[in-house]
Design a protein around this motif. Sequence first.
Motif: not given
Length: 211
Positions: A174-176, A196-198, A201-204
Motif C-alpha cells: 500500500s502507498v497510503h 512502502s517507505n511512505a 509505515f516508517p513509524e512502525f
Amino acid sequence: EADIFHSIARPECVWLRNVLKLKNPGIKHVITFYGYFDQEPWRTAARILTKDADVATAVSQTTADEVKKDLGVRCRVIHDGVDTKFYRPMEHQNRRPKVLYVGSLQRRKRPDLVARMARNIPDCDFVIHGGGDMHGELKRMADDSKNLTVDQSNLSFEDLSRLYGTADVFLFPSVHEGFSNVMLEAAASGLPIVCSNATSFPEFVDHGKNG
C-alpha cells in the motif's frame, strides 16, 4: 445515557452527535482519525466534529500531521494495538517460502503488485486474503498462476491467526495508510514486513529490524 461519545470523521457521526447532545448536553466527545481524507463529505464532517470535540486523537503521527495541515487541529497520537492472545508466532513446516498479503482489495493498497511478484518469483507461494473491488481481477491472475491463491472468505480471529502463523513474510505494498493494523497483526505473529517507505509505515517498520 452515555458519558462519552467516540466519533470518527464520517457524516453519520454528525447527526448522531446532535441526537446525543439533545439527550445529554454535557456529554464528552472524543474524535479519532484512523486516516485522513480531504474529499467531501468526509472533510466537512471532520471540520464539524473537530470543532465540537473535547479531544482529537489520531492513530499515527502521519495522520495527525495531515489533520493539522488541513483543519488546523492538533491530535494526540495513540497508536493502535492488537491482541497478542490471538496473534503470536507459530511453528510451521512450509515446503516453500510463503508470502502473505492481508487487506482490502483496492487500488491504493496495490494487491495487484503481489500477484505480479508471484509471477516473477515462482519458487515462493503467495496468498492474498481480503475482499474488494479488485477481487475478480486478482482471481483471474491467480487462475493463470501455480503459486498464487486469492481468498476472500470471512475468517474468525483464530483462523486469521493461523493464516499469519503459516506464512514466512508479510508483503503490504500500500502507498497510503493512516496506520495499518494488519502490519501489527503480522508483526505480533513474528513475520518480517515488506512495505512502502511512505506515510505512516516508517513509524512502525524499522528497516533491517522488523522489516
